[in-house]
Scaffold this motif. Structure first.
Motif, PDB file in Angstrom:
ATOM      1  N   GLY A  88      -2.606  11.718  -1.781  1.00  0.00           N
ATOM      2  CA  GLY A  88      -2.361  10.803  -0.511  1.00  0.00           C
ATOM      3  C   GLY A  88      -3.150   9.473  -0.577  1.00  0.00           C
ATOM      4  O   GLY A  88      -3.905   9.285  -1.312  1.00  0.00           O
ATOM      5  N   SER A  89      -2.368   8.347   0.077  1.00  0.00           N
ATOM      6  CA  SER A  89      -3.033   7.088   0.135  1.00  0.00           C
ATOM      7  C   SER A  89      -4.462   7.251   0.530  1.00  0.00           C
ATOM      8  O   SER A  89      -5.211   6.271   0.226  1.00  0.00           O
ATOM      9  CB  SER A  89      -2.198   6.041   0.718  1.00  0.00           C
ATOM     10  N   ASP A  90      -4.886   8.157   1.474  1.00  0.00           N
ATOM     11  CA  ASP A  90      -6.312   8.174   1.718  1.00  0.00           C
ATOM     12  C   ASP A  90      -7.002   8.342   0.653  1.00  0.00           C
ATOM     13  O   ASP A  90      -8.504   7.705   0.806  1.00  0.00           O
ATOM     14  CB  ASP A  90      -6.366   9.426   2.845  1.00  0.00           C
ATOM     15  N   VAL A 182      -3.901  -4.205   1.208  1.00  0.00           N
ATOM     16  CA  VAL A 182      -2.704  -4.295   2.217  1.00  0.00           C
ATOM     17  C   VAL A 182      -2.008  -2.997   1.750  1.00  0.00           C
ATOM     18  O   VAL A 182      -1.453  -2.455   1.017  1.00  0.00           O
ATOM     19  CB  VAL A 182      -1.427  -5.294   1.723  1.00  0.00           C
ATOM     20  N   ASP A 183      -2.314  -2.312   3.339  1.00  0.00           N
ATOM     21  CA  ASP A 183      -2.109  -0.692   3.420  1.00  0.00           C
ATOM     22  C   ASP A 183      -0.673  -0.749   3.917  1.00  0.00           C
ATOM     23  O   ASP A 183      -0.276  -1.154   4.994  1.00  0.00           O
ATOM     24  CB  ASP A 183      -3.059  -0.106   4.587  1.00  0.00           C
ATOM     25  N   GLU A 184       0.551  -0.541   3.096  1.00  0.00           N
ATOM     26  CA  GLU A 184       1.819  -0.624   3.486  1.00  0.00           C
ATOM     27  C   GLU A 184       2.159   1.093   3.605  1.00  0.00           C
ATOM     28  O   GLU A 184       3.513   1.103   3.134  1.00  0.00           O
ATOM     29  CB  GLU A 184       2.687  -1.290   2.367  1.00  0.00           C
ATOM     30  N   ARG A 208       0.486   2.414  -0.954  1.00  0.00           N
ATOM     31  CA  ARG A 208       1.679   3.314  -0.401  1.00  0.00           C
ATOM     32  C   ARG A 208       1.638   4.650  -0.267  1.00  0.00           C
ATOM     33  O   ARG A 208       0.630   5.305  -1.089  1.00  0.00           O
ATOM     34  CB  ARG A 208       2.845   2.982  -1.403  1.00  0.00           C
ATOM     35  N   THR A 209       2.484   5.122   0.338  1.00  0.00           N
ATOM     36  CA  THR A 209       2.254   6.580   0.554  1.00  0.00           C
ATOM     37  C   THR A 209       3.889   7.452   0.611  1.00  0.00           C
ATOM     38  O   THR A 209       4.724   6.624   0.947  1.00  0.00           O
ATOM     39  CB  THR A 209       1.764   7.092   1.893  1.00  0.00           C
ATOM     40  N   LEU A 210       3.986   8.782   0.057  1.00  0.00           N
ATOM     41  CA  LEU A 210       5.165   9.340   0.181  1.00  0.00           C
ATOM     42  C   LEU A 210       5.210   9.996   1.436  1.00  0.00           C
ATOM     43  O   LEU A 210       6.226  10.898   1.605  1.00  0.00           O
ATOM     44  CB  LEU A 210       5.437  10.154  -0.953  1.00  0.00           C
ATOM     45  N   SER A 211       4.031  10.083   2.459  1.00  0.00           N
ATOM     46  CA  SER A 211       3.933  10.952   3.485  1.00  0.00           C
ATOM     47  C   SER A 211       4.911  10.692   4.723  1.00  0.00           C
ATOM     48  O   SER A 211       5.275  11.503   5.179  1.00  0.00           O
ATOM     49  CB  SER A 211       2.633  10.714   3.922  1.00  0.00           C
ATOM     50  N   LYS A 212       5.393   9.272   4.557  1.00  0.00           N
ATOM     51  CA  LYS A 212       6.225   8.806   5.729  1.00  0.00           C
ATOM     52  C   LYS A 212       7.691   8.811   5.370  1.00  0.00           C
ATOM     53  O   LYS A 212       8.612   9.573   5.687  1.00  0.00           O
ATOM     54  CB  LYS A 212       5.893   7.824   6.377  1.00  0.00           C
TER      55      LYS A 212
END
Ligand SMILES: Cc1ncc(COP(=O)(O)O)c(C=O)c1O
Length: 350
Positions: A88-90, A182-184, A208-212
């Motif tokens: 997760g990006s977290d 930069v949280d994208e 980046r995240t694959l969550s969304k």
């Protein structure tokens, strides 16, 4: 008696958006998840990884998630040494703070944006400083020279949905003596991104995240793109097996199916634009959004009243506890059908 570190004893933990146990009976628009399933290739890849008896699970996954670094690197135009994968990006947001901000050092971010930066900083004993927004969505009183160790910039901003222009982000990169992260998380739904700045400024990191956009919130996959020196530091402190085997298989298949990904993003953007127009038609004030959600305020500016009305109809949206945001709601973009039902409910609630 356990003796906690004073900062841990004193802090409030982060409260994530509610995940109802009877999730299927809700229209769930509170945590910016994707309303569509992930690519069918993801399901195939997970099945293949598991095999008929799950034997692959006996052994540890690839510690560096190397194939994913290569695939993401090729996708975004970077050498794999500029990419790190995360649970997760977290996870990578946390590790950036762990890498750069010691006890008593400053971490900054925009308020309102993702308040988890604050929780993660508090754990490290870092000092948190927030900057408000001007009416035209620029940072209020941002110093000529920002000397905090990290400044987090969520763009597109959540919960408000606007995106900072690239030349403005570049100006911030020049002003920061520490990292500009930069949280994208929502950039795949936007017209712009800051990847070019990673190449031009040695203090810019993009997450980046694959969550969304890839519909994989349940798998916990994120990444960061930054100079190899920063990636090497993050590699030292991450959990060595931070992505499990199924997450790695799912991530690879998701990144490789760009056609499916683009089509799902396009549908969400179309629905977002339609929903924005319709909400305005019933008197709501809606900030133009570049994310997979909108921030909308009813004519009486009472977000709680509309939240409650939707809740009783089993439609879950996000009411933010902050008094600055009490006049509205953050509403994730679901399928067109879900948004038609939500709009009809909102019209009825008034
Ligand atoms: C701005 C922002 N950054 C990061 C995250 C965390 O994403 P992930 O699921 O990759 O940990 C979220 C999740 O909602 C978010 O809104």
């Amino acid at each position: 008696m356990i003796t906690l570190r004073p900062t841990i004893a004193a802090m409030n933990g982060y409260v994530p958006g509610y995940q109802p146990p009877d999730i299927a009976s809700w229209i769930k628009l509170n945590t910016n998840e994707n309303p569509y399933p992930p690519s069918p290739r993801v399901i195939e890849a997970i099945r293949e990884e598991l095999g008929s008896d799950g034997a692959s699970l006996r052994t540890y996954p690839c510690a560096s998630s190397q194939k994913l670094r290569e695939t993401a690197g090729a996708l975004y135009g970077f050498d794999p040494s500029w990419i790190i994968m995360a649970n997760g990006s977290d996870e990578v947001l946390n590790n950036l703070i762990r890498a750069c901000a010691a006890e008593g050092q400053e971490v900054g971010y925009v308020h309102p944006s993702y308040s988890y930066y604050s929780t993660l900083s508090e754990i490290q004993g870092a000092v948190v400083r927030t900057y408000g927004l001007t009416g035209d969505f620029r940072i209020q009183d941002f110093p000529e020279r920002y000397s905090g160790r990290i400044f987090f910039l969520t763009t597109p901003n959540s919960p408000l949905g606007f995106a900072f222009p690239i030349d403005y982000i570049e100006h911030l990169a020049r002003s920061c003596s520490g990292l500009l992260v930069v949280d994208e998380a929502y950039a795949d739904f936007a017209g712009t991104n800051a990847l070019e700045l990673v190449k031009r400024y040695d203090n810019v990191v993009v997450t980046r995240t694959l969550s969304k956009s890839y519909a994989l919130a349940g798998m916990r996959i994120g990444l960061a793109i930054a100079r190899p020196e920063i990636i090497a530091a993050l590699d030292k402190i991450r959990d060595h097996y931070n992505l499990d085997r199924l997450a790695q298989a799912a991530c690879l298949a998701a990144l490789q199916d760009q056609e499916y990904f683009r089509d799902a993003c396009r549908r969400i953007i179309e629905t977002r634009e339609w929903f924005t127009t319709e909400l305005r038609g019933i008197g709501y004030e809606v900030i133009p959004s570049q994310g997979n959600f909108v921030f909308a305020a009813p004519p009486d500016r009472n977000g709680k009243r509309v939240y409650d009305g939707l809740y009783t109809r089993k439609i879950l949206v996000r009411l933010l506890s902050d008094s600055l945001l009490a006049h509205g709601l953050r509403i994730s973009i679901g399928t067109r059908e879900e948004m038609e039902l939500t709009l009809a409910a909102m019209a009825e609630i008034g």
